[in-house]
Design a protein around this motif. Structure first.
Motif, mmCIF file in Angstrom:
data_model
loop_
_atom_site.group_PDB
_atom_site.id
_atom_site.type_symbol
_atom_site.label_atom_id
_atom_site.label_comp_id
_atom_site.label_asym_id
_atom_site.label_seq_id
_atom_site.Cartn_x
_atom_site.Cartn_y
_atom_site.Cartn_z
ATOM 1 N N GLY A 163 0.803 -1.215 0.000
ATOM 2 C CA GLY A 163 0.000 0.000 0.000
ATOM 3 C C GLY A 163 0.838 1.268 0.000
ATOM 4 N N LEU A 164 2.166 1.144 0.033
ATOM 5 C CA LEU A 164 3.042 2.318 0.037
ATOM 6 C C LEU A 164 3.289 2.806 -1.391
ATOM 7 N N VAL A 208 1.666 -1.330 7.076
ATOM 8 C CA VAL A 208 1.427 -1.575 5.662
ATOM 9 C C VAL A 208 0.081 -2.261 5.462
ATOM 10 N N ARG A 209 -0.434 -2.144 4.252
ATOM 11 C CA ARG A 209 -1.694 -2.801 3.869
ATOM 12 C C ARG A 209 -1.317 -3.995 2.995
ATOM 13 N N LEU A 210 -1.500 -5.179 3.529
ATOM 14 C CA LEU A 210 -1.111 -6.389 2.799
ATOM 15 C C LEU A 210 -2.134 -6.775 1.740
ATOM 16 N N ALA A 211 -1.655 -7.445 0.705
ATOM 17 C CA ALA A 211 -2.527 -8.088 -0.283
ATOM 18 C C ALA A 211 -2.824 -9.474 0.294
ATOM 19 N N PRO A 212 -4.034 -9.707 0.822
ATOM 20 C CA PRO A 212 -4.317 -10.953 1.545
ATOM 21 C C PRO A 212 -4.092 -12.240 0.761
ATOM 22 N N GLN A 266 1.206 -11.912 6.845
ATOM 23 C CA GLN A 266 1.547 -10.896 7.839
ATOM 24 C C GLN A 266 2.832 -10.186 7.449
ATOM 25 N N ALA A 267 3.041 -9.056 8.124
ATOM 26 C CA ALA A 267 4.245 -8.251 7.902
ATOM 27 C C ALA A 267 4.948 -8.086 9.238
ATOM 28 N N ALA A 268 6.261 -7.891 9.183
ATOM 29 C CA ALA A 268 7.032 -7.658 10.408
ATOM 30 C C ALA A 268 8.216 -6.751 10.076
ATOM 31 N N TRP A 269 8.497 -5.830 10.977
ATOM 32 C CA TRP A 269 9.711 -5.002 10.888
ATOM 33 C C TRP A 269 10.730 -5.635 11.825
ATOM 34 N N LEU A 270 11.886 -5.984 11.294
ATOM 35 C CA LEU A 270 12.921 -6.654 12.085
ATOM 36 C C LEU A 270 14.256 -5.946 11.910
ATOM 37 N N PRO A 271 15.128 -6.020 12.937
ATOM 38 C CA PRO A 271 16.496 -5.529 12.760
ATOM 39 C C PRO A 271 17.130 -6.284 11.581
ATOM 40 N N TRP A 272 18.017 -5.612 10.841
ATOM 41 C CA TRP A 272 18.514 -6.171 9.586
ATOM 42 C C TRP A 272 19.127 -7.561 9.702
ATOM 43 N N ARG A 273 19.890 -7.827 10.757
ATOM 44 C CA ARG A 273 20.515 -9.160 10.885
ATOM 45 C C ARG A 273 19.455 -10.242 11.046
ATOM 46 N N GLU A 274 18.452 -9.942 11.876
ATOM 47 C CA GLU A 274 17.359 -10.888 12.102
ATOM 48 C C GLU A 274 16.576 -11.101 10.799
ATOM 49 N N ALA A 275 16.342 -10.014 10.065
ATOM 50 C CA ALA A 275 15.629 -10.110 8.786
ATOM 51 C C ALA A 275 16.421 -10.963 7.797
ATOM 52 N N ALA A 276 17.730 -10.750 7.729
ATOM 53 C CA ALA A 276 18.571 -11.521 6.807
ATOM 54 C C ALA A 276 18.510 -13.016 7.137
ATOM 55 N N ASP A 277 18.455 -13.337 8.420
ATOM 56 C CA ASP A 277 18.384 -14.744 8.836
ATOM 57 C C ASP A 277 17.017 -15.366 8.547
ATOM 58 N N LYS A 278 15.976 -14.553 8.500
ATOM 59 C CA LYS A 278 14.601 -15.058 8.384
ATOM 60 C C LYS A 278 14.161 -15.324 6.945
ATOM 61 N N VAL A 279 14.711 -14.576 5.971
ATOM 62 C CA VAL A 279 14.245 -14.749 4.588
ATOM 63 C C VAL A 279 14.685 -16.095 4.023
ATOM 64 N N PHE A 280 13.866 -16.649 3.130
ATOM 65 C CA PHE A 280 14.179 -17.964 2.560
ATOM 66 C C PHE A 280 15.086 -17.880 1.344
ATOM 67 N N SER A 281 15.158 -16.723 0.712
ATOM 68 C CA SER A 281 15.907 -16.566 -0.534
ATOM 69 C C SER A 281 17.325 -16.065 -0.280
ATOM 70 N N TRP A 282 18.306 -16.723 -0.896
ATOM 71 C CA TRP A 282 19.704 -16.292 -0.736
ATOM 72 C C TRP A 282 19.904 -14.884 -1.282
ATOM 73 N N SER A 283 19.229 -14.537 -2.375
ATOM 74 C CA SER A 283 19.431 -13.214 -2.959
ATOM 75 C C SER A 283 18.834 -12.134 -2.072
#
Length: 150
Positions: free
Chosen positions: A61-62, A110-114, A119-136
């Protein structure tokens, strides 16, 4: 599925973050537990920048144009997960992803496309990097501290 409905194997990845290095992640509706930044395939005749702006709008929605939005001039080629290959023309196995960054002043709601995300989450960058499934996606998030120094 007719040829005109196949996805183009070119996409954008948009890392949405704050100067404090919090990163927005979205959980996929079709694969619960799979977290990612905004991503999506290019439409026929669309510029990469237009794809990135459209995907940010659809998934959060941004309006990317209202924030610090920039192409990182980085692209990744990766194998399309077998579970998603049916969306592409027969024989297409790889996608080229173009990376963009979107810096917002502070974590925003944010307004998600259901149909796309649970869901959405704001995380510190290191935590976010560890959580994503994609290497890129992980590599792009890991670049944030250096990119902010520029």
């Amino acid at each position: 599925m007719s040829g005109t409905n196949y996805k183009i194997p070119v996409s954008t990845l948009v890392v949405i973050y704050t100067k404090g290095l919090d990163v927005l992640l979205l959980e996929r509706a079709d694969r619960p537990g799979f977290w990612q930044s905004v991503t999506g395939s290019q439409h026929e005749g669309e510029s990469l920048e237009a794809t990135a702006i459209r995907e940010v709008g659809e998934e959060t929605g941004l309006d990317a144009r209202e924030h610090e939005f920039q192409a990182w001039n980085l692209q990744n080629v990766y194998e399309i997960y077998p579970i998603w290959r049916h969306r592409y023309a027969p024989g297409v196995t790889h996608n080229t992803e173009h990376v963009f960054g979107l810096c917002v002043a502070a974590p925003v709601t944010v307004r998600l496309a259901p149909r796309e995300h649970l869901q959405a989450a704001w995380l510190p960058w290191r935590e976010a990097a560890d959580k994503v499934f994609s290497w890129s996606n992980r590599e792009a998030i890991e670049m944030l501290p250096e990119r902010l120094k520029r």
